[in-house]
Design a protein around this motif. Structure first.
Motif, short mmCIF file in Angstrom:
data_model
loop_
_atom_site.label_atom_id
_atom_site.label_comp_id
_atom_site.label_asym_id
_atom_site.label_seq_id
_atom_site.Cartn_x
_atom_site.Cartn_y
_atom_site.Cartn_z
N CYS A 176 0.83 -1.20 0.00
CA CYS A 176 0.00 0.00 0.00
C CYS A 176 0.87 1.25 0.00
N LEU A 177 1.96 1.18 0.75
CA LEU A 177 2.84 2.34 0.86
C LEU A 177 3.31 2.79 -0.52
N ALA A 178 3.73 1.80 -1.33
CA ALA A 178 4.21 2.12 -2.68
C ALA A 178 3.09 2.76 -3.50
N ILE A 179 1.90 2.18 -3.37
CA ILE A 179 0.78 2.70 -4.17
C ILE A 179 0.42 4.10 -3.71
N GLY A 184 0.04 9.87 -4.15
CA GLY A 184 0.43 11.16 -3.57
C GLY A 184 1.10 12.05 -4.60
N ILE A 185 2.01 11.46 -5.37
CA ILE A 185 2.70 12.24 -6.41
C ILE A 185 1.68 12.77 -7.41
N VAL A 186 0.80 11.87 -7.84
CA VAL A 186 -0.20 12.29 -8.83
C VAL A 186 -1.02 13.45 -8.29
N PHE A 191 -2.86 19.00 -8.11
CA PHE A 191 -3.29 20.24 -7.46
C PHE A 191 -2.54 21.45 -8.01
N GLU A 192 -1.24 21.27 -8.20
CA GLU A 192 -0.47 22.39 -8.75
C GLU A 192 -0.96 22.72 -10.16
N SER A 193 -1.30 21.66 -10.92
CA SER A 193 -1.77 21.88 -12.29
C SER A 193 -3.08 22.64 -12.29
N ILE A 194 -3.95 22.26 -11.35
CA ILE A 194 -5.24 22.96 -11.29
C ILE A 194 -5.01 24.44 -11.03
#
Lengths: 462, 288
Positions: A176-179, A184-186, A191-194
């Motif tokens: 789960c941590l990896a996912i 989180g990155i996405v 958010f920055e893109s928005i």
């Protein structure tokens, strides 16, 4: 107590719990006539006690560390006297930072208003209390857990299953941590893109034909207002990727066919790893190879034929990138070609087909889905590649399909947008996130497509 | 089949000395009628080696035109190896070496000037496990004719495909779905597809390497019927693990043991009055 010391203490307590649990199970087993009368091996009872003792307190410790600071900050900022209350988010953060530094004693309290010092003191107090509460909580939990683990030990207690269950959940947690990291990155990029799309319309970005992200930083500065049309970047990316694939696909595929079908065992054992070394060369090395060797060579060669090739060209970057990608294709294709059952080849050879007919008409078609999947992965790699392009392809966002000119790519622009001194909420920097998001979407789609083909390939011989 | 089991029973009753010598004599000579006049293929002193290991020892035998010869024997006795040496499929195996003569219509197929591609078009092969290509049914059959240029037009090709499928008894079952993948057929249908594929290039000899071992009894019966029909036009050499199958489909039976050809005789004789004690021991089920 300090969190890291607490952590070590918990581990030590866990070790103690292990020996206590193990000892108790042995003590129980001996009068019964040996450990074969226990349901599980003594080590499992020990492990069970260890997990009961250490795991809950460690979980609390981690959660506490995550939520401790926001909660304290919230309390402190909520209790601010009216004259200190910040007006904007920026002020809020600045003030919080100040208080925090005062509380830590990093910042001298000299010259600060008394009310602020009082707040900082209260923050320091809260921190101390929090740490003590945490220590107490962990110790209590560990003791209860230790007792519980000890208490549960009985000849018919299924320690093996119990430990296994916990292990399974630990594995799940790691997966789960990896996912979650990916998610989180996405989201952070999203958010920055928005935020970026608030200042630049989405369609202007996706379909705009002009890219010049130079915005004026100050009102009086001379400079364009900046235009953020991503099309030239994507065209540049695709152009370079296309050149790269033009090099990598035939060479990679043919070397794979040679290795899998024609070469002897000895050649294969040495040639395959040697080819894979290409993938291990750092991209920055490819980058200066492209910029210092290939690009001038191409320029001079072009001059001999009367062609004008700019010294930073898509061609040079693409060629070198293609060389870099060869092993991705050759290695994957070699694997899928080798995986084609010998019975297919036998069937074709027994029909009187020659070796090359067999390869062309039976083996390659049978391996095609796997080969295509490999090519897809290679394309993803080409699109995401940065270093070679930064060094060899240039920075000019030209909308051209001519590989002899210099172009720029999405990744190069992300690098240039985010390096150096930047204002972090200007469209210029935020554009990097939007580009990142789009790039991510494109490679994600490609990967999904590739995975889909791989899946189809797996059903091939049933 | 009844005949065969009855035969094995009588053989068991008549000779049942339990301590028979099952070792192979070093100077073992094949017993029975191994030669014939005007053979389609004839093998003389064939030895096959895998690296240093010898798999086949001095096998000499003839295969007559349009006969079905069955090769039986315990696992690892070399019958498949021998079969594969008849159309040089052993060439693809690393370290495999064949000595001796294998003649097809009097020409040695191991002669250095021989075209392997042409040889394999004349001596086709059907394998143990059905191995249709991952292509459509039509393309599977059309593969051979296409590479050998047997069809001048699409119509020719259609005819060849239809004819081959009819000969293999598969036409009725697949004529509606010729362009669906061959791998989608059932095991028995796939094997008949492979037979149809083999006969599409009009071979003279068809080698079958345990063609039914991966099939259920009904599919097996269907293939056996087919072999009988095919024997009118083709010479067939079949390796099989099933003695009943050998008894049902073949005219002659060859018994292999540890790489040696022990006995070749008309099938009926092999299963009723085997000449060699090893053959008898095998068909009565004392080992194998």
């Amino acid at each position: 107590m300090d969190s890291s010391n607490l952590f070590l203490l918990m581990l030590a307590l866990g070790a103690v719990a292990f020996y206590i649990g193990r000892g108790r199970s042995l003590a129980i087993a001996t009068p019964l006539g040996g450990i074969r009368h226990l349901h599980s091996l003594p080590n499992y009872y020990g492990l069970n006690a260890l997990l009961w003792c250490a795991l809950p307190s460690l979980i609390i410790l981690v959660l506490w560390l995550i939520f401790d600071e926001p909660v304290i900050n919230g309390i402190v900022m909520g209790s601010l006297p009216a004259d200190l209350a910040p007006l904007t988010t920026a002020d809020y953060n600045l003030l919080l930072n100040k208080i925090s530094n005062l509380a830590d004693g990093i910042m001298s309290s000299k010259g600060q208003p008394a009310s602020l010092i009082a707040v900082a003191d209260s923050m320091a107090g809260l921190r101390v209390i929090s740490q003590w509460v945490l220590t107490a909580l962990c110790l209590i939990l560990a003791t209860i857990g230790l007792y519980w683990g000890w208490y549960k030990i009985a000849p018919d207690f299924r320690a093996r299953q119990s430990v296994e269950k916990v292990m399974e959940n630990l594995l799940l947690g790691c997966a789960c941590l990896a996912i979650f990291t990916t998610v989180g990155i996405v989201f952070s990029v999203l958010f920055e893109s928005i935020q970026f799309f608030r200042s630049v319309p989405f369609f202007d970005f996706v379909f705009g034909l002009d890219w010049s992200p130079q915005t004026a930083i100050r009102e009086d500065q001379v400079g364009s207002s900046g235009s953020f049309g991503a099309v030239p970047l994507f065209v540049g990316t695709l152009l370079i990727s296309a050149v790269a694939m033009f090099v990598a696909v035939p060479i990679g595929l043919m070397s794979a066919i040679y290795l899998a079908e024609y070469s002897g065992k000895t050649v294969r054992t040495y040639a395959k790893p040697a080819l894979e070394v290409l993938a291990g060369v750092p991209t920055v090395v490819y980058g200066f190879f492209a910029a210092l060797t290939v690009a001038p060579f191409l320029r001079d060669l072009g001059a001999d034929f009367g062609l004008t090739i700019s010294s930073e060209s898509a061609l040079a970057a693409g060629l070198v990138m293609g060389v870099m990608i060869i092993p991705f294709i050759s290695s994957l294709a070699d694997d899928v070609i080798t995986a084609v059952p010998q019975s297919m080849r036998d069937g074709s050879l027994a029909m009187g087909a020659t070796h090359s007919e067999t390869v062309r008409r039976v083996v390659i078609p049978a391996a095609l889905p796997g080969i295509v999947a490999g090519i897809m992965l290679a394309i993803s790699r080409a699109i995401g590649e940065t270093m070679i392009v930064v060094m060899a392809a240039g920075l000019a966002a030209k909308l051209t399909a001519n590989p002899l000119e210099s172009v720029t790519t999405v990744t190069v622009q992300i690098v240039t947008l985010l390096t150096g001194d930047q204002e972090f909420d200007s469209p210029k920097t935020l554009a990097a996130f939007a580009l990142g998001l789009m790039l991510f979407t494109v490679t994600l789609l490609l990967n999904i497509f590739a995975l889909h083909i791989v899946k189809k390939y797996r059903e091939q011989y049933e | 089949m009844k005949e065969a089991t009855a035969a094995t029973k009588t053989a068991k009753d008549s000779k049942s000395s339990p301590k028979q010598n099952l070792e192979v004599d070093q100077a073992q000579v094949t017993v029975g009628n191994r030669f014939c006049e005007n053979p389609k293929m004839s093998m003389r002193d064939v030895n096959v080696f895998y690296g240093d290991k010898q798999a086949i020892y001095d096998v000499s035998v003839d295969i007559a035109k349009n006969e079905v010869i069955a090769m039986i024997g315990p696992s690892g006795c070399g019958k498949s190896t021998f079969l594969r040496s008849l159309n040089r499929m052993n060439d693809t195996v690393d370290g495999c070496k064949v000595e001796g003569e294998v003649l097809l219509d009097g020409d040695n197929i191991y002669h250095k000037n021989l075209d392997v591609v042409e040889l394999r078009a004349r001596v086709g092969m059907v394998f143990q496990k059905p191995n249709p290509f991952p292509k459509s049914i039509f393309e599977n059959i059309a593969y051979g004719p296409k590479i050998h240029g047997l069809a001048d037009s699409r119509v020719d090709l259609d005819e060849i495909v239809e004819g081959s499928l009819k000969k293999a008894g598969l036409w009725e079952e697949v004529k509606e779905r010729l362009h669906q993948p061959g791998t989608g057929l059932s095991g028995g249908q796939q094997q008949r597809l492979c037979i149809a594929r083999a006969i599409a290039v009009s071979p003279e000899v068809i080698l079958m390497d345990e063609p039914c071992s991966a099939l259920d009894p009904i599919a097996t019966a269907r293939i056996e019927e087919l072999i009988e029909e095919l024997s009118q036009n083709f010479t067939i050499a079949i390796v099989t693990h099933s003695m009943q199958q050998a008894a049902r489909v073949s005219n002659r039976t060859a018994y292999f043991h540890l790489g040696k050809l022990i006995e070749v005789n008309p099938t009926e004789q092999v299963f009723t009055m085997p000449e060699h004690q090893l053959t008898e021991a095998y068909i009565t089920g004392r080992f194998g």
